[in-house]
Design a protein around this motif. Structure first.
Motif, PDB file in Angstrom:
ATOM      1  N   LYS A   1       0.950  -1.325  -0.016  1.00  0.00           N
ATOM      2  CA  LYS A   1      -0.011   0.185   0.200  1.00  0.00           C
ATOM      3  C   LYS A   1       0.199   1.319   0.152  1.00  0.00           C
ATOM      4  O   LYS A   1       0.147   2.005  -0.513  1.00  0.00           O
ATOM      5  CB  LYS A   1      -0.617   0.212   1.659  1.00  0.00           C
ATOM      6  CG  LYS A   1       0.272  -0.065   2.737  1.00  0.00           C
ATOM      7  CD  LYS A   1      -1.443   0.213   3.584  1.00  0.00           C
ATOM      8  CE  LYS A   1      -0.275   0.104   5.269  1.00  0.00           C
ATOM      9  NZ  LYS A   1      -1.772   0.002   6.157  1.00  0.00           N
TER      10      LYS A   1
ATOM     11  N   VAL B   1       2.021   1.799  -3.571  1.00  0.00           N
ATOM     12  CA  VAL B   1       0.591   2.100  -4.584  1.00  0.00           C
ATOM     13  C   VAL B   1      -0.170   3.774  -4.087  1.00  0.00           C
ATOM     14  O   VAL B   1      -0.326   4.563  -5.036  1.00  0.00           O
ATOM     15  CB  VAL B   1      -0.339   1.611  -3.901  1.00  0.00           C
ATOM     16  CG1 VAL B   1      -1.474   1.975  -4.720  1.00  0.00           C
ATOM     17  CG2 VAL B   1      -0.271  -0.203  -3.994  1.00  0.00           C
TER      18      VAL B   1
ATOM     19  N   ASN C   1       0.715   7.239  -8.311  1.00  0.00           N
ATOM     20  CA  ASN C   1       0.113   8.011  -8.829  1.00  0.00           C
ATOM     21  C   ASN C   1       1.025   9.374  -8.718  1.00  0.00           C
ATOM     22  O   ASN C   1       0.847  10.010  -9.982  1.00  0.00           O
ATOM     23  CB  ASN C   1      -0.977   8.457  -8.550  1.00  0.00           C
ATOM     24  CG  ASN C   1      -1.673   9.221  -9.197  1.00  0.00           C
ATOM     25  OD1 ASN C   1      -1.986   8.980 -10.435  1.00  0.00           O
ATOM     26  ND2 ASN C   1      -2.812  10.058  -9.208  1.00  0.00           N
TER      27      ASN C   1
ATOM     28  N   SER D   1       3.030  -7.045 -10.962  1.00  0.00           N
ATOM     29  CA  SER D   1       1.458  -5.724 -11.331  1.00  0.00           C
ATOM     30  C   SER D   1       1.427  -5.290 -11.543  1.00  0.00           C
ATOM     31  O   SER D   1       3.016  -3.690 -12.396  1.00  0.00           O
ATOM     32  CB  SER D   1       1.656  -5.725  -9.546  1.00  0.00           C
ATOM     33  OG  SER D   1       1.758  -6.447  -8.656  1.00  0.00           O
TER      34      SER D   1
ATOM     35  N   PRO E   1      -2.675   1.002 -10.955  1.00  0.00           N
ATOM     36  CA  PRO E   1      -2.936   0.675  -9.537  1.00  0.00           C
ATOM     37  C   PRO E   1      -3.869  -0.338  -9.111  1.00  0.00           C
ATOM     38  O   PRO E   1      -4.443  -0.310  -8.413  1.00  0.00           O
ATOM     39  CB  PRO E   1      -3.732   2.453  -8.903  1.00  0.00           C
ATOM     40  CG  PRO E   1      -4.559   2.827 -10.524  1.00  0.00           C
ATOM     41  CD  PRO E   1      -3.748   1.704 -11.521  1.00  0.00           C
ATOM     42  N   ARG E   2      -4.132  -1.103 -10.298  1.00  0.00           N
ATOM     43  CA  ARG E   2      -5.676  -2.046  -9.277  1.00  0.00           C
ATOM     44  C   ARG E   2      -5.351  -3.372 -10.373  1.00  0.00           C
ATOM     45  O   ARG E   2      -5.594  -4.070 -10.538  1.00  0.00           O
ATOM     46  CB  ARG E   2      -7.055  -1.730 -10.537  1.00  0.00           C
ATOM     47  CG  ARG E   2      -7.216  -0.934  -9.600  1.00  0.00           C
ATOM     48  CD  ARG E   2      -9.271  -0.297  -9.702  1.00  0.00           C
ATOM     49  NE  ARG E   2      -8.961   0.006 -11.348  1.00  0.00           N
ATOM     50  CZ  ARG E   2      -8.398   1.925 -11.703  1.00  0.00           C
ATOM     51  NH1 ARG E   2      -8.715   2.264 -11.038  1.00  0.00           N
ATOM     52  NH2 ARG E   2      -8.590   2.383 -13.007  1.00  0.00           N
ATOM     53  N   GLY E   3      -3.928  -3.437 -10.730  1.00  0.00           N
ATOM     54  CA  GLY E   3      -3.622  -4.440 -11.688  1.00  0.00           C
ATOM     55  C   GLY E   3      -3.947  -4.976 -12.447  1.00  0.00           C
ATOM     56  O   GLY E   3      -3.889  -4.453 -13.638  1.00  0.00           O
TER      57      GLY E   3
ATOM     58  N   THR F   1      -1.903  -8.748 -11.456  1.00  0.00           N
ATOM     59  CA  THR F   1      -0.728  -9.443 -11.168  1.00  0.00           C
ATOM     60  C   THR F   1      -0.188 -10.704 -11.051  1.00  0.00           C
ATOM     61  O   THR F   1      -1.496 -11.299 -11.560  1.00  0.00           O
ATOM     62  CB  THR F   1      -0.922  -9.370  -9.682  1.00  0.00           C
ATOM     63  OG1 THR F   1      -1.257  -8.039  -8.227  1.00  0.00           O
ATOM     64  CG2 THR F   1       0.597 -10.236  -8.959  1.00  0.00           C
TER      65      THR F   1
ATOM     66  N   GLY G   1      -6.293  -8.315  -9.678  1.00  0.00           N
ATOM     67  CA  GLY G   1      -5.698  -7.332  -8.348  1.00  0.00           C
ATOM     68  C   GLY G   1      -4.750  -7.172  -8.356  1.00  0.00           C
ATOM     69  O   GLY G   1      -4.167  -8.076  -9.300  1.00  0.00           O
ATOM     70  N   LEU G   2      -4.595  -5.836  -7.473  1.00  0.00           N
ATOM     71  CA  LEU G   2      -3.055  -5.346  -7.571  1.00  0.00           C
ATOM     72  C   LEU G   2      -3.019  -6.588  -6.186  1.00  0.00           C
ATOM     73  O   LEU G   2      -2.970  -6.267  -4.755  1.00  0.00           O
ATOM     74  CB  LEU G   2      -2.852  -4.294  -6.538  1.00  0.00           C
ATOM     75  CG  LEU G   2      -1.669  -3.827  -6.631  1.00  0.00           C
ATOM     76  CD1 LEU G   2      -0.110  -3.913  -7.693  1.00  0.00           C
ATOM     77  CD2 LEU G   2      -1.400  -2.080  -6.399  1.00  0.00           C
TER      78      LEU G   2
ATOM     79  N   GLU H   1      -3.969  -9.088  -4.846  1.00  0.00           N
ATOM     80  CA  GLU H   1      -5.498  -9.402  -4.693  1.00  0.00           C
ATOM     81  C   GLU H   1      -6.394  -9.700  -5.371  1.00  0.00           C
ATOM     82  O   GLU H   1      -6.385  -9.844  -6.601  1.00  0.00           O
ATOM     83  CB  GLU H   1      -5.881  -8.544  -3.572  1.00  0.00           C
ATOM     84  CG  GLU H   1      -5.850  -7.513  -3.763  1.00  0.00           C
ATOM     85  CD  GLU H   1      -6.618  -6.370  -2.491  1.00  0.00           C
ATOM     86  OE1 GLU H   1      -6.401  -6.972  -2.331  1.00  0.00           O
ATOM     87  OE2 GLU H   1      -7.413  -4.995  -3.250  1.00  0.00           O
ATOM     88  N   GLY H   2      -7.538 -10.562  -5.243  1.00  0.00           N
ATOM     89  CA  GLY H   2      -8.599  -9.980  -5.963  1.00  0.00           C
ATOM     90  C   GLY H   2      -8.844 -11.347  -6.028  1.00  0.00           C
ATOM     91  O   GLY H   2      -8.528 -12.506  -6.242  1.00  0.00           O
TER      92      GLY H   2
END
Length: 347
Positions: free
Chosen positions: A65, A68, A72, A94, A97-99, A101, A285-286, A288-289
């Protein structure tokens, strides 16, 4: 006092829009790793130059985190995260910002210094790292390849700047990064090369005369023709390059006598590091997910639907808890403000 001339044609500065479109990669390590893995991280940062933080000093306490949060602001697009466990070395690739991965296991690796040590005449030059490398993907396409290969191809391609053959300068092609999928082993071979051009159809001795800044020693010869004639009787292996593997330079290239329209042979000299990677899984996701692909676990459609349903429930509960925490903080702040007002009235 005069000022130096600015080279606007060969040293053109990219516009802000062009600079924003260039991928910028963060290469870091996670947790506690050994010296070899730390050296591997430094080597990979050299590969990703010039659009990466080469001298970055991360801490073992840094979390994903944290990266992340600054991605930006710094314009970062990708993250290569190395970690080490008891079972081996792992690599996560990765996209900010949202993958997604890519989870990869580093089966084997060799550092850049080890690759150069194996060469008789190692090739090193700091000027080659002033431009990004070209990327070559081999054996990633095919009818029998699954969608994990499409995702892997897209991720790997987007880590490097796109090229336009019609506007590209030939002098920018100084390095090559190769990703080769080995169907027999199921591994992705990672290699890093320097691009070198050499004269065509001449022996090594004559090449030394053409390419060297200083003439070779001719003390044992009566005339330079004796030197050339001696080299003429060299073995066929000395004449390394022929018309079948030569190209015509479309532009002037770096090095002596590498002018436009000259015939030259292309050579790739390994710079290192080497890595043999095995794709383990892909998450949407990044880090995760939803698990899009897993190398060892395969689920039915019903199991995938159930896992997605459970994931949505967890996300809903997490959002509800976050909202409740925010409401509690607001209520405490309001209560504290009311108490302060009562104290002022009593005073």
């Amino acid at each position: 006092m005069g000022h130096g001339r600015k080279k606007k044609r060969t040293h053109a500065v990219p516009t802000q829009e062009e600079f924003d479109d260039i991928p910028k990669t963060l290469v870091v390590r996670s947790g506690t790793v050994g010296r070899s893995v730390s050296a591997l991280v430094s080597d990979v940062r050299q590969v990703m130059q010039p659009h990466t933080a080469v001298k970055l000093r991360e801490r073992a306490s840094n979390k994903i985190k944290d990266y992340v949060a600054v991605s930006n602001h710094l314009g970062l697009t990708h993250m290569l995260l190395f970690s080490q466990t008891e079972t081996g070395t792992n690599l996560r690739i990765s996209r900010f910002p949202r993958g997604p991965t890519l989870y990869m296991r580093v089966e084997k690796y060799a550092l850049a210094k080890d690759c150069l040590r194996l060469q008789k005449t190692p090739h090193t030059s700091a000027a080659e790292f002033l431009t990004p490398p070209l990327i070559i993907l081999n054996n990633f396409a095919g009818e029998n390849k699954g969608r994990e290969f499409k995702l892997m191809t897209t991720m790997l391609q987007n880590m490097f700047p796109a090229i336009n053959p019609s506007t590209m300068r030939l002098t920018d092609a100084r390095r090559v990064v190769l990703f080769n999928y080995n169907e027999e082993t199921g591994l992705v071979d990672f290699r890093h090369y320097a691009v070198v051009v050499k004269p065509v159809g001449v022996t090594k001795g004559v090449k030394r005369v053409i390419l060297s800044k200083n003439m070779p020693s001719l003390a044992q010869f009566d005339d330079i023709s004796d030197y050339v004639l001696r080299e003429a009787f060299a073995s066929e292996s000395d004449v390394e390059d022929g018309p079948e593997n030569s190209v015509t330079l479309a532009q002037d290239y770096v090095g002596r006598n590498n002018a436009k329209n000259e015939q030259r042979a292309i050579r790739l000299l390994e710079l290192g590091p080497r890595m043999d990677l095995r794709l383990m899984k892909i998450e949407a996701g990044l880090c995760e997910g939803e698990v899009i692909y897993h190398n060892y676990i395969s689920k039915t459609k019903e199991e995938l639907a159930e896992a997605e349903h459970q994931r949505q429930i967890n996300l809903t509960n997490q959002a509800r808890r976050r909202q409740q925490q925010d409401e509690n903080v607001k209520r405490k702040k309001a209560k504290k403000g009311a108490n302060n007002s009562d104290s002022e009235d009593d005073a």
